[in-house]
Enzyme design. Sequence first.
Site, PDB file in Angstrom:
ATOM      1  N   LYS A 189     -11.722  -1.251   7.323  1.00  0.00           N
ATOM      2  CA  LYS A 189     -10.676  -3.163   8.242  1.00  0.00           C
ATOM      3  C   LYS A 189     -11.692  -2.411  10.162  1.00  0.00           C
ATOM      4  O   LYS A 189     -10.766  -3.498  10.769  1.00  0.00           O
ATOM      5  CB  LYS A 189      -9.393  -1.743   7.971  1.00  0.00           C
ATOM      6  CG  LYS A 189      -8.915  -2.013   7.015  1.00  0.00           C
ATOM      7  CD  LYS A 189      -8.383  -3.325   5.966  1.00  0.00           C
ATOM      8  CE  LYS A 189      -8.237  -3.193   4.797  1.00  0.00           C
ATOM      9  NZ  LYS A 189      -7.300  -2.117   3.936  1.00  0.00           N
ATOM     10  N   ASP A 226      -1.496   6.755   6.788  1.00  0.00           N
ATOM     11  CA  ASP A 226      -1.671   6.255   6.207  1.00  0.00           C
ATOM     12  C   ASP A 226      -2.700   5.460   7.593  1.00  0.00           C
ATOM     13  O   ASP A 226      -1.709   4.269   7.767  1.00  0.00           O
ATOM     14  CB  ASP A 226      -2.018   5.380   5.252  1.00  0.00           C
ATOM     15  CG  ASP A 226      -2.852   4.414   5.070  1.00  0.00           C
ATOM     16  OD1 ASP A 226      -3.705   3.692   5.431  1.00  0.00           O
ATOM     17  OD2 ASP A 226      -2.654   3.621   3.500  1.00  0.00           O
ATOM     18  N   TRP A 240       1.135  -1.164  -0.285  1.00  0.00           N
ATOM     19  CA  TRP A 240      -0.254  -0.170   0.272  1.00  0.00           C
ATOM     20  C   TRP A 240       0.683   1.076   0.118  1.00  0.00           C
ATOM     21  O   TRP A 240       0.533   2.469  -0.726  1.00  0.00           O
ATOM     22  CB  TRP A 240      -0.514   0.136   1.199  1.00  0.00           C
ATOM     23  CG  TRP A 240      -1.918  -1.205   1.125  1.00  0.00           C
ATOM     24  CD1 TRP A 240      -1.857  -2.230   1.677  1.00  0.00           C
ATOM     25  CD2 TRP A 240      -2.813  -1.130   0.184  1.00  0.00           C
ATOM     26  NE1 TRP A 240      -3.290  -3.323   1.619  1.00  0.00           N
ATOM     27  CE2 TRP A 240      -3.617  -2.787   0.055  1.00  0.00           C
ATOM     28  CE3 TRP A 240      -2.997  -0.496  -0.954  1.00  0.00           C
ATOM     29  CZ2 TRP A 240      -4.685  -2.785  -0.155  1.00  0.00           C
ATOM     30  CZ3 TRP A 240      -4.094  -1.099  -1.399  1.00  0.00           C
ATOM     31  CH2 TRP A 240      -4.980  -2.023  -1.219  1.00  0.00           C
TER      32      TRP A 240
HETATM   33  C1  LIG Z   1      -6.679  -1.991   2.893  1.00  0.00           C
HETATM   34  C2  LIG Z   1      -5.423  -0.778   2.601  1.00  0.00           C
HETATM   35  C3  LIG Z   1      -5.887   0.337   1.928  1.00  0.00           C
HETATM   36  C4  LIG Z   1      -6.632   0.148   0.328  1.00  0.00           C
HETATM   37  O1  LIG Z   1      -7.890   0.551   0.880  1.00  0.00           O
HETATM   38  P1  LIG Z   1      -9.691   1.211  -0.050  1.00  0.00           P
HETATM   39  O2  LIG Z   1      -9.954   1.804   0.445  1.00  0.00           O
HETATM   40  O3  LIG Z   1      -9.761  -0.927  -1.029  1.00  0.00           O
HETATM   41  O4  LIG Z   1      -9.152   2.025  -1.302  1.00  0.00           O
HETATM   42  C5  LIG Z   1      -4.653   1.168   1.938  1.00  0.00           C
HETATM   43  N1  LIG Z   1      -3.593   1.408   2.929  1.00  0.00           N
HETATM   44  C6  LIG Z   1      -3.602   0.893   3.787  1.00  0.00           C
HETATM   45  C7  LIG Z   1      -2.744   0.492   4.884  1.00  0.00           C
HETATM   46  C8  LIG Z   1      -4.416  -0.203   4.055  1.00  0.00           C
HETATM   47  O5  LIG Z   1      -5.174  -1.929   4.278  1.00  0.00           O
END
Ligand SMILES: *Cc1c(COP(=O)(O)O)cnc(C)c1O
Length: 365
Positions: A200, A176, A106
């Site tokens: 999540k 993030d 990511w």
């Molecule tokens: C799941 C995830 C993403 C992507 O998320 P989307 O909502 O599918 O765009 C980005 N960064 C991290 C750390 C993730 O766990």
Amino acid sequence: MMSKAIRVYNFSAGPSMLPLEVMELAANQLTNYNDCGMSVMEMSHRSAEFEEILHSAESNLREIMRIPENYKVLFLQGGATLQFSMVPMNLLRKSKKADYIVTGAWAKKAAEEAVKFGEIKVVASSEESNFTYIPEVKREDFTQDADYVHITLNNTIYGTRYPYIPDTGMIPLVGDLSSCILSDEVDVSKFGLIYAGAQKNIGPAGVVIVIIREDLIGFAPESTPIYLDYKIHAKNDSMYNTPPTFGIYMAGEVFKNIKKSGGIAAMEKLNREKAKKLYEYIDESSLYSCPVAKKDRSLMNVVFVTGDEVLDKKFTSEAKVAGLHNLGGHRSIGGMRASIYNAMPMEGVDMLIAFMKKFETENRK
Ligand SMILES: *Cc1c(COP(=O)(O)O)cnc(C)c1O
């Protein structure tokens, strides 16, 4: 209504388990929210009922995360992935330079997207060791005139987490937090901007939360598409256009649930206990191992392997039969991954360890 008995322990990395209490409440309110005769899904986002849902979601999030006054909270769409674009579009405001630390897939995607908008430097990466650790960075490592530094605090696929918040000095830090938000206490004031996709640890997919320091708002170029400008959303309290209403309602109920359960401190305590138990068992087992450096292990995503791909496949399929679902590792790395977000109870971890022991006995090499 679906009973507790037929629900499985779902170790999916996301979308993932939500608190049962919240889902049962939502089910009860599904067709008639608070006696207003309609579902949250059916009501105007400009109605008094929905305004109250949005405001209480924001104020509860502010309270549990202790978000300082000088930060805006935005409920947007497009997932964490759209933030990979919105962050550089809005925050590359002076030198057009930014530093990224690449600690997983990511983080790498975020950096690759940012390259479209400015001069991006990868100041540290653990890719050469297959992202099994978090590099240590010091203030001097960053580009002096960088507009921001970007990190991925918890790496969902590789099962690592920063054991520290990098000191970037005066440079705003962007995080993030998609797979660790609300799981442990984070000092928001150390960040210029935090973003997290909901699916999540917050609620259903379709909402992304952005927490942004006010002085970083208002620098997007004139040509920025209107939805991609933080200023528009901040000015309109996330109501410039129709927000993801049902997702915000669910997120709000999750925030209330956390508050009622003792806040993030209580979540962190339980999460630490769950992860400790699982890692301790993996470390002492002769069948399983965890490739991640001990100091950098994630509390949310526990990655492990048997060292034999065929056995790994057998593990995930037999676990499913035992009611332990979605234990396969990310399609890019294989092995196993147990995502144990806030909603995974201790019993789920205990059941997993019991299954792992049984499988180990049956498949001893
Ligand atoms: C799941 C995830 C993403 C992507 O998320 P989307 O909502 O599918 O765009 C980005 N960064 C991290 C750390 C993730 O766990």
